[in-house]
Design an enzyme around this catalytic site. Structure first.
Site, PDB file in Angstrom:
ATOM      1  N   THR A   2      12.471 -41.826   4.910  1.00 51.62           N
ATOM      2  CA  THR A   2      12.252 -40.451   5.362  1.00 51.62           C
ATOM      3  C   THR A   2      10.931 -39.921   4.837  1.00 51.62           C
ATOM      4  OG1 THR A   2      14.640 -40.030   5.455  1.00 51.62           O
ATOM      5  CG2 THR A   2      13.186 -38.117   5.364  1.00 51.62           C
ATOM      6  N   LEU A  39      22.578 -30.215  -2.317  1.00 54.83           N
ATOM      7  CA  LEU A  39      21.317 -29.554  -1.978  1.00 54.83           C
ATOM      8  C   LEU A  39      21.402 -28.037  -2.144  1.00 54.83           C
ATOM      9  CD1 LEU A  39      20.370 -31.628   1.209  1.00 54.83           C
ATOM     10  CD2 LEU A  39      19.809 -32.101  -1.184  1.00 54.83           C
ATOM     11  N   GLU A  88       0.827  -1.202   0.000  1.00 53.29           N
ATOM     12  CA  GLU A  88       0.000   0.000   0.000  1.00 53.29           C
ATOM     13  C   GLU A  88       0.869   1.263   0.000  1.00 53.29           C
ATOM     14  OE1 GLU A  88      -2.127  -3.066   2.696  1.00 53.29           O
ATOM     15  OE2 GLU A  88      -0.087  -2.576   2.052  1.00 53.29           O
TER      16      GLU A  88
END
Length: 313
Positions: free
Chosen positions: A256, A214, A59
């Site tokens: 997992t 990763l 805004e």
């Protein structure tokens, strides 16, 4: 009453909001548009989005983009914003107060902010000041955009994405040996996903067997925090919450992934299937739970990526 014009400008708010995907975190992505006319029938006077955490909200940036010549027209304008304006003092002053001070007489809101400090108070403050407020325009799309933020604040844990790649006949490795399933292009998309999430997790066996980096080396962006878990070092969701980790990718092996599925501890699942690759045996890919719905499906040459979310949310 919600009009087609309201929906048109809310879609523009969503477009703007997505520009803050990387830098707005941990704040939500928000877009705002100021349009001349009580029903948004005129021209756009200003627009903005939340660009960076700690800086001006959508805004504020929308008002800042209004030219000096157009400022007298604000009392005749409608403000569209994808998320309820804040009503509290944080790193920036309340946006609801700014809207009131600028003389806006009508505000159209995509969805209510679930953050405890807001949660309807922004809309209430605007209405008490005599502002006409419409809530719920493209609400589903606005909530979907900030699903990580909402999950984090509602459940006090990260938004969890389970992810695996499988062969055409449903295996994630080749008789126990690591298997290259992704193509160079889909690997790039996987790294794009990593750049958009806060942390990534694998199990100890995967870490010791494959030594995955990763990282986001095939995409531009920050590396997610790297987590490795096993029975002696289980995942502590409370700790992730307190460290402001809003989203988590689980790329572990079958055990997992199954542990998260068994606990119904997931929000999204991404499955990549190499449609031409088969093996004679190995570790079977996890079974999709019953409560899933497809949200996106794309095929890139021989690799198909399907995204799922829960059907009960």
């Amino acid at each position: 009453m919600i009009t087609a014009t309201d929906e048109k400008y809310m879609r523009r708010c969503l477009q703007l909001a997505r520009c803050g995907r990387q830098n707005a975190k941990p704040n939500p992505m928000v877009g705002a548009v100021i349009v001349l006319g009580r029903e948004g029938e005129g021209r756009i006077l200003g627009e903005g989005y939340h660009e960076r955490c700690g800086q001006g909200h959508a805004e504020v940036n929308a008002f800042a983009s209004v030219s000096r010549e157009d400022e007298p027209l604000l009392s005749e304008a409608t403000m569209y914003v994808s998320l309820e304006p804040c009503s509290h003092y944080g790193k920036t002053p309340p946006c609801a107060d700014l809207i009131i001070a600028k003389g806006i007489r009508r505000v159209v809101v995509g969805c209510i902010d679930e953050f405890a400090e807001v949660k309807g108070r922004g809309v209430q403050k605007l209405r008490e000041a005599g502002v006409d407020v419409t809530v719920g325009v493209l609400e589903g799309e606005c909530r979907q955009l900030n699903r990580r933020f909402f999950t984090f604040h509602r459940l006090h844990r990260p938004y969890i994405i389970l992810k695996w790649a499988q062969t055409a006949n449903g295996f994630i490795d080749d008789n126990g040996k690591p298997l290259a399933i992704s193509s160079p292009f889909t690997q790039m998309l996987n790294h794009k996903l990593r750049a958009e999430e806060d942390a990534i997790l694998v199990g100890r066996v995967t870490d010791e067997r494959e030594h995955p980096l990763l990282t986001v080396r095939h995409w531009a962006g920050p590396n997610p925090s790297r987590l490795v878990v096993d029975r002696q070092h289980p995942l502590n969701l409370e700790s992730l919450y307190h460290h402001n980790i809003q989203s988590l990718i689980v790329e572990g092996g079958r055990k997992t992934l199954d542990s998260f599925l068994a606990q119904n501890l997931w929000d999204e699942i991404r499955v990549e299937t190499n449609l031409r690759l088969t093996v004679t045996g190995g570790t079977r890919a996890p079974r999709l739970p019953a409560n899933v719905r497809v949200t996106n499906s794309c095929c890139y040459d021989d690799n198909q990526i399907v995204d799922y979310q829960k059907t009960n949310e």
